[in-house]
Design an enzyme around this catalytic site. Structure first.
Site, PDB file in Angstrom:
ATOM      1  N   ASP A 254       0.815  -1.207   0.000  1.00  0.00           N
ATOM      2  CA  ASP A 254       0.000   0.000   0.000  1.00  0.00           C
ATOM      3  C   ASP A 254       0.855   1.266   0.000  1.00  0.00           C
ATOM      4  OD1 ASP A 254      -2.240  -1.554  -0.028  1.00  0.00           O
ATOM      5  OD2 ASP A 254      -2.908  -1.072   2.002  1.00  0.00           O
TER       6      ASP A 254
ATOM      7  N   ASN B  68      -3.706   9.038   2.346  1.00  0.00           N
ATOM      8  CA  ASN B  68      -4.305   8.464   3.552  1.00  0.00           C
ATOM      9  C   ASN B  68      -4.651   9.519   4.587  1.00  0.00           C
ATOM     10  OD1 ASN B  68      -4.542   5.730   3.081  1.00  0.00           O
ATOM     11  ND2 ASN B  68      -2.692   5.142   4.180  1.00  0.00           N
ATOM     12  N   ASP B  69      -3.611  10.241   5.051  1.00  0.00           N
ATOM     13  CA  ASP B  69      -3.840  11.093   6.207  1.00  0.00           C
ATOM     14  C   ASP B  69      -2.766  12.155   6.375  1.00  0.00           C
ATOM     15  OD1 ASP B  69      -1.690   9.482   7.202  1.00  0.00           O
ATOM     16  OD2 ASP B  69      -3.119   8.081   8.068  1.00  0.00           O
TER      17      ASP B  69
ATOM     18  N   ASP C  78      -1.723  13.122  22.236  1.00  0.00           N
ATOM     19  CA  ASP C  78      -0.470  12.815  21.545  1.00  0.00           C
ATOM     20  C   ASP C  78      -0.492  13.297  20.106  1.00  0.00           C
ATOM     21  OD1 ASP C  78       0.498  11.659  23.822  1.00  0.00           O
ATOM     22  OD2 ASP C  78       0.332   9.586  23.122  1.00  0.00           O
TER      23      ASP C  78
ATOM     24  N   ALA D  13      -6.148   3.036   8.046  1.00  0.00           N
ATOM     25  CA  ALA D  13      -4.716   3.085   8.342  1.00  0.00           C
ATOM     26  C   ALA D  13      -4.513   3.504   9.803  1.00  0.00           C
ATOM     27  CB  ALA D  13      -4.019   4.025   7.360  1.00  0.00           C
TER      28      ALA D  13
ATOM     29  N   ALA E  95      -5.634   5.919  11.471  1.00  0.00           N
ATOM     30  CA  ALA E  95      -6.880   6.321  12.121  1.00  0.00           C
ATOM     31  C   ALA E  95      -7.596   5.134  12.750  1.00  0.00           C
ATOM     32  CB  ALA E  95      -7.791   7.019  11.111  1.00  0.00           C
TER      33      ALA E  95
ATOM     34  N   ALA F 270      -4.656   9.234  21.514  1.00  0.00           N
ATOM     35  CA  ALA F 270      -4.510   9.164  22.973  1.00  0.00           C
ATOM     36  C   ALA F 270      -4.862  10.493  23.641  1.00  0.00           C
ATOM     37  CB  ALA F 270      -3.083   8.744  23.343  1.00  0.00           C
TER      38      ALA F 270
END
Length: 300
Positions: A75, A149-150, A179, A191, A193, A214
């Protein structure tokens, strides 16, 4: 040259530094060329596997010349080339060299059977969204990037929590001590997330998900936003804060820096074999109902 929906030129991209990938790439190239297609290689791939006889192109040259790109790897390889080819709308076919991937959905053992069929025009097509982000410091943009993705804002491993101020469409949403914070596309929802207890978004859902990492307060929960949202994340407190894009490029942040994220105007076309099921991919990757019968797979 690109002519309508007809494939003439096929680009091959392989995962770097991967033992055993040269032979399947060379075999795939030869079999595609035998079918009458022009075959080109992504330049780094060609150099790493030492293949000769095919043009070696940059991603920009692939975008201008190829009708489709076949990615053999994982990926991460798909994410990297997808970002680079997004402005050219070059369709991608993902072949997984290793374990099943979320977006490299064709097993390497099936590629010789499936690729010729897909190049003949028998496939299912879907569009995947991307994010575009910029970092603003003292009122001036200093960095731009795309993410498949992010976009992840987080602290380094040995520093304390960061405090982030999040706004959506110019409206204040919250200050959060955590965090970090993940901004993910539907593709990215499976992923980082997902490992931070975020929801899975179907790839065709028009949404963006914000997932705290977190958080100090349990009331800071993931939230799904409309995909036309404009998200701003300001660094209010903390030290050694970074932002990364698909975990493949990283930039250090300073206090009061703002990361602005929105959906990119670009999308990436994915091509799947006829009968592809996103739910089958989820079931296999996440080990849902591991004892499902072959009939269940066919029904999905």
């Amino acid at each position: 040259m690109k002519t309508g929906n007809q494939f003439k030129t096929v680009a091959l991209v392989g995962r770097s530094n991967t033992p055993g990938i040269a032979e399947p790439l060379a075999t795939l190239a030869d079999s595609i060329a035998t079918l009458g297609f022009e075959v080109v290689f992504e330049g780094d791939t060609a150099r790493e596997i030492g293949i000769a006889g095919y043009p070696a192109l940059t991603p920009a040259e692939i975008g201008a010349r190829a009708d489709v790109a076949i990615v053999l790897g994982g990926d991460g390889t798909m994410l990297g080339i997808g970002r680079q080819l997004a402005p050219y709308r070059t369709p991608l076919i993902g072949i997984n060299h290793g374990r099943l991937g979320f977006i490299t959905d064709i097993a390497a053992s099936d590629m010789q059977a499936l690729v010729p069929v897909m190049l003949a025009g028998k496939f299912e097509r879907e569009e995947r969204s991307l994010l575009e982000a910029r970092i603003v410091r003292d009122g001036e943009p200093i960095y731009h990037a795309l993410a498949f993705n992010d976009v992840v804002v987080n602290r380094s491993g040995f520093s304390g929590m960061v405090e982030l101020r999040a706004s959506v469409d110019g409206r204040y949403m919250y200050n959060q001590r955590s965090d970090g914070l993940i901004v993910a596309t539907p593709t990215g929802s499976t992923a980082y997330a997902l490992s931070s207890a975020g929801p899975i978004l179907h790839p065709q859902l028009a949404g963006i998900v914000l997932v705290p990492i977190a958080p100090h307060a349990l009331s800071n929960r993931p939230i799904v936003l409309p995909d036309d949202s404009k998200i701003a994340i300001q660094i209010v407190g903390g030290r050694d804060v970074n932002v990364n894009f698909d975990m493949q490029s990283f930039t250090s942040l300073e206090l009061n820096d703002t990361i602005e994220v929105r959906r990119s105007k670009h999308t990436v076309p994915f091509l799947h074999p006829i009968g592809y099921s996103y739910y089958t991919t989820l079931r296999k990757k996440l080990h849902w109902n591991e004892h499902a019968s072959n009939e269940d797979d066919k029904a999905s």
